[in-house]
Enzyme design. Structure first.
Site, PDB file in Angstrom:
ATOM      1  N   LYS A  49       9.975  -8.102   5.693  1.00 51.97           N
ATOM      2  CA  LYS A  49       9.158  -7.887   4.307  1.00 51.97           C
ATOM      3  C   LYS A  49       8.504  -9.182   3.889  1.00 51.97           C
ATOM      4  CE  LYS A  49      10.636  -5.564   0.770  1.00 51.97           C
ATOM      5  NZ  LYS A  49       9.174  -5.011   0.895  1.00 51.97           N
ATOM      6  N   GLY A  50       7.278  -9.148   3.281  1.00 50.51           N
ATOM      7  CA  GLY A  50       6.510 -10.155   2.847  1.00 50.51           C
ATOM      8  C   GLY A  50       5.048 -10.243   3.113  1.00 50.51           C
TER       9      GLY A  50
ATOM     10  N   ALA B  15       8.150  -1.701   3.764  1.00 45.02           N
ATOM     11  CA  ALA B  15       8.653  -2.666   4.800  1.00 45.02           C
ATOM     12  C   ALA B  15       7.502  -3.233   6.089  1.00 45.02           C
ATOM     13  CB  ALA B  15       9.884  -2.232   5.521  1.00 45.02           C
TER      14      ALA B  15
ATOM     15  N   SER C 238       0.807  -1.291  -0.077  1.00 44.50           N
ATOM     16  CA  SER C 238      -0.180   0.052  -0.008  1.00 44.50           C
ATOM     17  C   SER C 238       0.691   1.059   0.052  1.00 44.50           C
ATOM     18  CB  SER C 238      -0.927   0.074   1.084  1.00 44.50           C
ATOM     19  OG  SER C 238      -0.312  -0.087   2.377  1.00 44.50           O
ATOM     20  N   THR C 239       1.954   1.141   0.636  1.00 44.38           N
ATOM     21  CA  THR C 239       2.768   2.464   0.803  1.00 44.38           C
ATOM     22  C   THR C 239       3.549   2.608  -0.746  1.00 44.38           C
ATOM     23  OG1 THR C 239       3.367   1.593   2.950  1.00 44.38           O
ATOM     24  CG2 THR C 239       4.640   3.645   2.002  1.00 44.38           C
TER      25      THR C 239
ATOM     26  N   GLU D 268      10.771  -9.262  -4.662  1.00 48.76           N
ATOM     27  CA  GLU D 268      11.223  -7.988  -3.839  1.00 48.76           C
ATOM     28  C   GLU D 268      12.632  -8.257  -3.703  1.00 48.76           C
ATOM     29  OE1 GLU D 268       7.154  -6.478  -1.865  1.00 48.76           O
ATOM     30  OE2 GLU D 268       8.499  -7.491  -0.386  1.00 48.76           O
TER      31      GLU D 268
HETATM   32  C1  5RP Z   1       5.094  -6.932   0.313  1.00 46.35           C
HETATM   33  C2  5RP Z   1       5.873  -6.113   1.114  1.00 46.35           C
HETATM   34  C3  5RP Z   1       5.451  -4.940   1.657  1.00 46.35           C
HETATM   35  O1  5RP Z   1       6.533  -3.800   1.139  1.00 46.35           O
HETATM   36  C4  5RP Z   1       5.114  -4.628   3.213  1.00 46.35           C
HETATM   37  O2  5RP Z   1       4.168  -5.750   3.513  1.00 46.35           O
HETATM   38  C5  5RP Z   1       4.702  -3.391   3.610  1.00 46.35           C
HETATM   39  O3  5RP Z   1       3.384  -3.108   2.915  1.00 46.35           O
HETATM   40  P1  5RP Z   1       2.641  -1.902   3.121  1.00 46.35           P
HETATM   41  O4  5RP Z   1       3.216  -0.782   2.722  1.00 46.35           O
HETATM   42  O5  5RP Z   1       1.290  -2.149   2.596  1.00 46.35           O
HETATM   43  O6  5RP Z   1       2.244  -1.825   4.871  1.00 46.35           O
HETATM   44  O7  5RP Z   1       6.927  -6.752   1.793  1.00 46.35           O
HETATM   45  O8  5RP Z   1       5.558  -8.120   0.296  1.00 46.35           O
END
Ligand code: 5RP
Length: 219
Positions: free
Chosen positions: A94-95, A83, A30-31, A103
């Site tokens: 991450k993940g 992250a 989302s970021t 990634e």
């Molecule tokens: C996806 C990731 C994302 O970077 C991580 O989950 C952060 O996501 P968000 O910005 O939605 O909080 O590693 O595999």
């Protein structure tokens, strides 16, 4: 600032690292979606993006940003990604969005990793967020047993199939004090595709959003 506003602010701030006429590595989440939206405003100034997931590829293309295959690119300057946790050593979990393998690959090719996150992602010790581990489906229960021996409590993320047609175990109850060593140990379990620890290749710059604004942390 709300959490969404912080995500928008760091997505916008990452544009300062985009050099004209270059290829940009793009993460997932989302970021990063906020970064992609910001990138669209300068799409005529960049060459193309290399994407870390089918979801990011779809968003990039929908906004008119060309996406090139990583196999057709030898190097590029920056990889921008979010992250789930980041510690003071710039090591990350991450993940959360299940895109960890691509990634990690795209990040490996980039010269610099720009992490964009809101302040809720900052931790002293990694592990409160369950550590994602992508596994070959056949190996899932074997890998889970091995992860239990390492002190973790793996939970199968049911219903999720990654872009690489694999599965995810989320490992709870970890306190990762030596992230580089733990990354190596988990990577060596047969059947593990990728562990969502980004320690041996951590972030070079972190843009952290808080109600006060965006702070820049460098390695
Ligand atoms: C996806 C990731 C994302 O970077 C991580 O989950 C952060 O996501 P968000 O910005 O939605 O909080 O590693 O595999």
């Amino acid at each position: 600032m709300t959490q969404d506003e912080m995500k928008k602010a760091v997505g916008q701030a990452a544009l300062a690292y985009v050099q004209p006429n270059t290829i940009i590595g793009v993460g997932t989440g989302s970021t990063v979606n906020c970064f992609i939206d910001a990138l669209a405003s300068i799409k005529d100034q960049i060459k193309a993006a290399v994407s870390s997931s089918e979801a990011s590829t779809a968003r990039l293309k929908a906004l008119g940003i060309p996406v090139v295959d990583l196999n057709d690119v030898t190097e590029f300057d920056i990889y921008v990604d979010g992250a789930d946790e980041i510690n003071p050593h710039m090591e990350m979990i991450k993940g959360g969005g299940a895109a960890l393998t691509r990634e990690k690959i795209v990040a490996a090719v980039a010269k610099r990793f720009i992490c964009i996150a809101d302040a809720t992602k900052q931790v002293d010790v990694l592990g409160k967020f369950p550590l994602p581990v992508e596994v070959i489906p056949l190996a899932r229960e074997y890998v889970a047993r091995e992860l239990r021996k390492l002190g973790g409590n793996p939970v199968y993320r049911e219903g999720v199939i990654t872009d690489n047609h694999c599965q995810i175990l989320d490992v709870h109850d970890l306190q990762i004090t030596n992230a580089k060593a733990f990354e190596l140990v988990v990577n060596q379990i047969p059947g593990v595709v990728t562990v969502g620890l980004f320690a041996s290749r951590g972030a070079d710059v972190a843009l952290i959003g808080s109600p006060e604004g965006v702070a820049t942390i460098t390695k």
